[in-house]
Design a protein around this motif. Structure first.
Motif, PDB file in Angstrom:
ATOM      1  N   LEU A  97       0.626  -1.048  -0.005  1.00 58.89           N
ATOM      2  CA  LEU A  97       0.035  -0.033   0.053  1.00 58.89           C
ATOM      3  C   LEU A  97       0.874   1.354   0.076  1.00 58.89           C
ATOM      4  O   LEU A  97       0.442   2.341  -0.744  1.00 58.89           O
ATOM      5  CB  LEU A  97      -0.933  -0.079   1.176  1.00 58.89           C
ATOM      6  N   SER A  98       2.213   1.150   0.531  1.00 55.10           N
ATOM      7  CA  SER A  98       2.909   2.314   0.685  1.00 55.10           C
ATOM      8  C   SER A  98       3.474   2.717  -0.701  1.00 55.10           C
ATOM      9  O   SER A  98       3.420   3.847  -1.333  1.00 55.10           O
ATOM     10  CB  SER A  98       4.093   2.008   1.550  1.00 55.10           C
ATOM     11  N   LEU A  99       3.599   1.631  -1.574  1.00 52.21           N
ATOM     12  CA  LEU A  99       4.057   1.754  -3.034  1.00 52.21           C
ATOM     13  C   LEU A  99       2.800   2.713  -3.779  1.00 52.21           C
ATOM     14  O   LEU A  99       3.213   3.542  -4.399  1.00 52.21           O
ATOM     15  CB  LEU A  99       4.507   0.732  -3.692  1.00 52.21           C
ATOM     16  N   VAL A 100       1.734   2.103  -3.534  1.00 52.39           N
ATOM     17  CA  VAL A 100       0.533   2.631  -4.263  1.00 52.39           C
ATOM     18  C   VAL A 100       0.403   4.277  -3.781  1.00 52.39           C
ATOM     19  O   VAL A 100      -0.056   5.096  -4.695  1.00 52.39           O
ATOM     20  CB  VAL A 100      -0.668   1.843  -3.758  1.00 52.39           C
ATOM     21  N   MET A 101       0.430   4.471  -2.590  1.00 50.95           N
ATOM     22  CA  MET A 101       0.322   5.682  -2.026  1.00 50.95           C
ATOM     23  C   MET A 101       1.371   6.860  -2.489  1.00 50.95           C
ATOM     24  O   MET A 101       1.013   8.019  -2.520  1.00 50.95           O
ATOM     25  CB  MET A 101       0.486   5.743  -0.278  1.00 50.95           C
ATOM     26  N   ASN A 102       2.687   6.371  -2.659  1.00 53.70           N
ATOM     27  CA  ASN A 102       3.676   7.294  -3.131  1.00 53.70           C
ATOM     28  C   ASN A 102       3.813   7.304  -4.783  1.00 53.70           C
ATOM     29  O   ASN A 102       4.932   8.131  -5.131  1.00 53.70           O
ATOM     30  CB  ASN A 102       4.873   6.743  -2.381  1.00 53.70           C
ATOM     31  N   GLU A 103       3.130   6.663  -5.370  1.00 57.58           N
ATOM     32  CA  GLU A 103       3.320   6.719  -7.128  1.00 57.58           C
ATOM     33  C   GLU A 103       2.079   6.757  -7.629  1.00 57.58           C
ATOM     34  O   GLU A 103       1.126   6.751  -7.026  1.00 57.58           O
ATOM     35  CB  GLU A 103       4.063   5.299  -7.486  1.00 57.58           C
ATOM     36  N   SER A 104       2.161   7.236  -8.821  1.00 62.68           N
ATOM     37  CA  SER A 104       1.132   7.656  -9.472  1.00 62.68           C
ATOM     38  C   SER A 104       0.557   6.661 -10.638  1.00 62.68           C
ATOM     39  O   SER A 104       1.021   6.778 -11.593  1.00 62.68           O
ATOM     40  CB  SER A 104       0.946   9.101 -10.184  1.00 62.68           C
TER      41      SER A 104
ATOM     42  N   ILE B 123      -9.315  -4.564   1.034  1.00 65.52           N
ATOM     43  CA  ILE B 123      -8.056  -4.158   0.069  1.00 65.52           C
ATOM     44  C   ILE B 123      -8.554  -3.173  -0.999  1.00 65.52           C
ATOM     45  O   ILE B 123      -8.059  -2.194  -1.043  1.00 65.52           O
ATOM     46  CB  ILE B 123      -7.415  -5.466  -0.432  1.00 65.52           C
ATOM     47  N   ILE B 124      -9.549  -3.568  -1.409  1.00 67.52           N
ATOM     48  CA  ILE B 124     -10.243  -2.793  -2.886  1.00 67.52           C
ATOM     49  C   ILE B 124     -10.204  -1.279  -2.327  1.00 67.52           C
ATOM     50  O   ILE B 124     -10.167  -0.340  -3.027  1.00 67.52           O
ATOM     51  CB  ILE B 124     -11.579  -3.408  -3.340  1.00 67.52           C
ATOM     52  N   GLU B 125     -10.819  -1.199  -0.993  1.00 66.38           N
ATOM     53  CA  GLU B 125     -11.579   0.069  -0.490  1.00 66.38           C
ATOM     54  C   GLU B 125     -10.112   1.051   0.043  1.00 66.38           C
ATOM     55  O   GLU B 125     -10.068   2.073  -0.088  1.00 66.38           O
ATOM     56  CB  GLU B 125     -12.139  -0.046   0.783  1.00 66.38           C
ATOM     57  N   HIS B 126      -9.021   0.164   0.338  1.00 69.44           N
ATOM     58  CA  HIS B 126      -7.621   0.810   0.599  1.00 69.44           C
ATOM     59  C   HIS B 126      -7.073   1.352  -0.587  1.00 69.44           C
ATOM     60  O   HIS B 126      -6.370   2.337  -0.640  1.00 69.44           O
ATOM     61  CB  HIS B 126      -6.758  -0.210   1.504  1.00 69.44           C
ATOM     62  N   LEU B 127      -7.194   0.431  -1.947  1.00 64.96           N
ATOM     63  CA  LEU B 127      -6.469   0.913  -2.953  1.00 64.96           C
ATOM     64  C   LEU B 127      -7.199   2.118  -3.736  1.00 64.96           C
ATOM     65  O   LEU B 127      -6.460   2.760  -4.281  1.00 64.96           O
ATOM     66  CB  LEU B 127      -6.316  -0.364  -4.029  1.00 64.96           C
TER      67      LEU B 127
ATOM     68  N   CYS C 187      -5.995   5.554  -7.003  1.00 60.12           N
ATOM     69  CA  CYS C 187      -5.983   5.527  -8.278  1.00 60.12           C
ATOM     70  C   CYS C 187      -7.096   5.599  -8.901  1.00 60.12           C
ATOM     71  O   CYS C 187      -8.036   6.194  -8.235  1.00 60.12           O
ATOM     72  CB  CYS C 187      -5.515   3.843  -8.546  1.00 60.12           C
ATOM     73  N   GLN C 188      -7.502   5.774 -10.074  1.00 59.23           N
ATOM     74  CA  GLN C 188      -8.900   5.859 -10.852  1.00 59.23           C
ATOM     75  C   GLN C 188      -9.648   4.582 -10.941  1.00 59.23           C
ATOM     76  O   GLN C 188     -10.856   4.561 -11.464  1.00 59.23           O
ATOM     77  CB  GLN C 188      -8.452   6.199 -12.462  1.00 59.23           C
ATOM     78  N   GLY C 189      -9.271   3.513 -10.207  1.00 53.87           N
ATOM     79  CA  GLY C 189     -10.056   2.524 -10.477  1.00 53.87           C
ATOM     80  C   GLY C 189      -8.930   0.954  -9.993  1.00 53.87           C
ATOM     81  O   GLY C 189      -7.828   0.719 -10.344  1.00 53.87           O
ATOM     82  N   VAL C 190      -9.566  -0.113  -9.566  1.00 54.16           N
ATOM     83  CA  VAL C 190      -9.097  -1.404  -9.508  1.00 54.16           C
ATOM     84  C   VAL C 190      -9.549  -2.372 -10.400  1.00 54.16           C
ATOM     85  O   VAL C 190     -10.827  -2.470 -10.622  1.00 54.16           O
ATOM     86  CB  VAL C 190      -9.171  -1.870  -8.038  1.00 54.16           C
ATOM     87  N   ILE C 191      -8.686  -2.999 -11.035  1.00 57.34           N
ATOM     88  CA  ILE C 191      -8.949  -4.241 -12.025  1.00 57.34           C
ATOM     89  C   ILE C 191      -8.642  -5.534 -11.466  1.00 57.34           C
ATOM     90  O   ILE C 191      -7.667  -5.645 -10.962  1.00 57.34           O
ATOM     91  CB  ILE C 191      -8.441  -3.900 -13.432  1.00 57.34           C
ATOM     92  N   VAL C 192      -9.620  -6.459 -11.442  1.00 60.18           N
ATOM     93  CA  VAL C 192      -9.323  -7.629 -10.750  1.00 60.18           C
ATOM     94  C   VAL C 192      -9.005  -8.813 -11.949  1.00 60.18           C
ATOM     95  O   VAL C 192      -9.847  -8.738 -12.736  1.00 60.18           O
ATOM     96  CB  VAL C 192     -10.531  -8.250 -10.073  1.00 60.18           C
ATOM     97  N   LYS C 193      -7.777  -9.491 -11.807  1.00 60.18           N
ATOM     98  CA  LYS C 193      -7.659 -10.455 -12.762  1.00 60.18           C
ATOM     99  C   LYS C 193      -8.019 -11.984 -12.363  1.00 60.18           C
ATOM    100  O   LYS C 193      -8.230 -12.140 -10.996  1.00 60.18           O
ATOM    101  CB  LYS C 193      -6.024 -10.395 -12.947  1.00 60.18           C
TER     102      LYS C 193
ATOM    103  N   GLY D 229     -20.968  -5.708  -5.920  1.00 62.15           N
ATOM    104  CA  GLY D 229     -20.832  -4.906  -4.641  1.00 62.15           C
ATOM    105  C   GLY D 229     -19.616  -4.334  -4.283  1.00 62.15           C
ATOM    106  O   GLY D 229     -19.337  -3.666  -3.310  1.00 62.15           O
ATOM    107  N   SER D 230     -18.305  -5.051  -4.755  1.00 66.43           N
ATOM    108  CA  SER D 230     -17.130  -4.412  -4.501  1.00 66.43           C
ATOM    109  C   SER D 230     -16.728  -3.142  -5.469  1.00 66.43           C
ATOM    110  O   SER D 230     -17.295  -3.257  -6.447  1.00 66.43           O
ATOM    111  CB  SER D 230     -16.159  -5.408  -4.966  1.00 66.43           C
ATOM    112  N   ASN D 231     -15.948  -2.143  -4.899  1.00 63.60           N
ATOM    113  CA  ASN D 231     -16.117  -1.021  -5.649  1.00 63.60           C
ATOM    114  C   ASN D 231     -14.851  -1.163  -6.645  1.00 63.60           C
ATOM    115  O   ASN D 231     -13.760  -0.363  -6.253  1.00 63.60           O
ATOM    116  CB  ASN D 231     -15.666   0.229  -4.449  1.00 63.60           C
TER     117      ASN D 231
END
Length: 231
Positions: free
Chosen positions: A147-154, A177-181, A185-191, A204-206
């Motif tokens: 999460l630190s990486l996500v918070m500090n990069e774009s 986890i989805i809520e934290h990410l 970012c502009q959105g989460v993609i689930v593989k 129901g997941s964001n």
């Protein structure tokens, strides 16, 4: 168009489907690359030499340029996975940087094993990449991201790995986890979405979008037949 179909038969366009059922775009990959990725959650073929990786990337960018009207006219994005070797080539090659800047629908997806993701790294390559192309983070949750990486990069979008989704599907912890990410970012993609039950788990997941074998991939000819318009 036809010469490209014959010249790059091993490439596939894997759909990235929005939560509402539309198309966000595609991931452009080699078939052999996808097989290896599914086996070990690795975003690139380690058996290729740096020179061969660059050749593959050049072919992918060529395919992207050939199909530019499809992506522009349909407002599709196209993600291409890169590793350290390809990233360094892009940073040192003015011509390829110019091509990426001119084709704004292309996205570069950095795998979770990218060397500059270590906390002590100054991340100069990532900064240079972001100047010529919008970046995505691939395989979040596979082990080397935080999460630190996500918070500090774009990163425009963050793709959650198959292994993480399969392990935590349908759980409250996955939704958290989805809520934290999401704020970073502009959105989460689930593989790793393989069946209707997986889609049900994600209701129901964001999330922004999904990706997986539930949706059939396109080869070059199929992409043209399905989406190309003469105006």
């Amino acid at each position: 168009m036809q010469s490209v179909t014959r010249g790059y038969p091993g490439h596939i366009f894997e759909p990235i489907v929005t939560a509402s059922g539309g198309l966000l775009g595609f991931e452009l990959a080699r078939k052999s690359q996808k097989v290896e990725s599914q086996q070990n959650s690795c975003g690139y073929e380690h058996n290729l030499s740096p020179e061969d990786k660059v050749k593959v990337f050049f072919n992918q960018v060529t395919l992207a340029c050939v199909n530019a009207n499809i992506f522009i006219d349909n407002d599709f994005l196209l993600s291409i996975n890169i590793d350290d070797d390809i990233a360094c080539h892009i940073v040192s090659n003015t011509a390829i940087r110019n091509v990426l800047q001119q084709h704004r629908f292309i996205r570069l997806a950095l795998d979770q094993n990218f060397s500059e993701f270590s906390e002590e790294s100054p991340r100069k390559v990532i900064r240079s990449l972001s100047e010529c192309c919008t970046l995505w983070l691939d395989n979040f949750g596979a082990g080397s991201t935080s999460l630190s990486l996500v918070m500090n990069e774009s990163f425009e979008y963050i793709k959650v790995s198959e292994s993480f989704f399969w392990q935590h599907q349908g759980t409250q912890s996955f939704r958290k986890i989805i809520e934290h990410l999401t704020p970073y970012c502009q959105g989460v993609i689930v593989k790793g979405v393989e069946n209707a039950q997986h889609v049900e788990y994600l209701n129901g997941s964001n999330i922004r979008a999904m990706q997986g074998i539930l949706w059939t991939s396109y080869n070059q000819e199929e992409l043209i037949q399905s989406f190309f318009s003469n105006g």
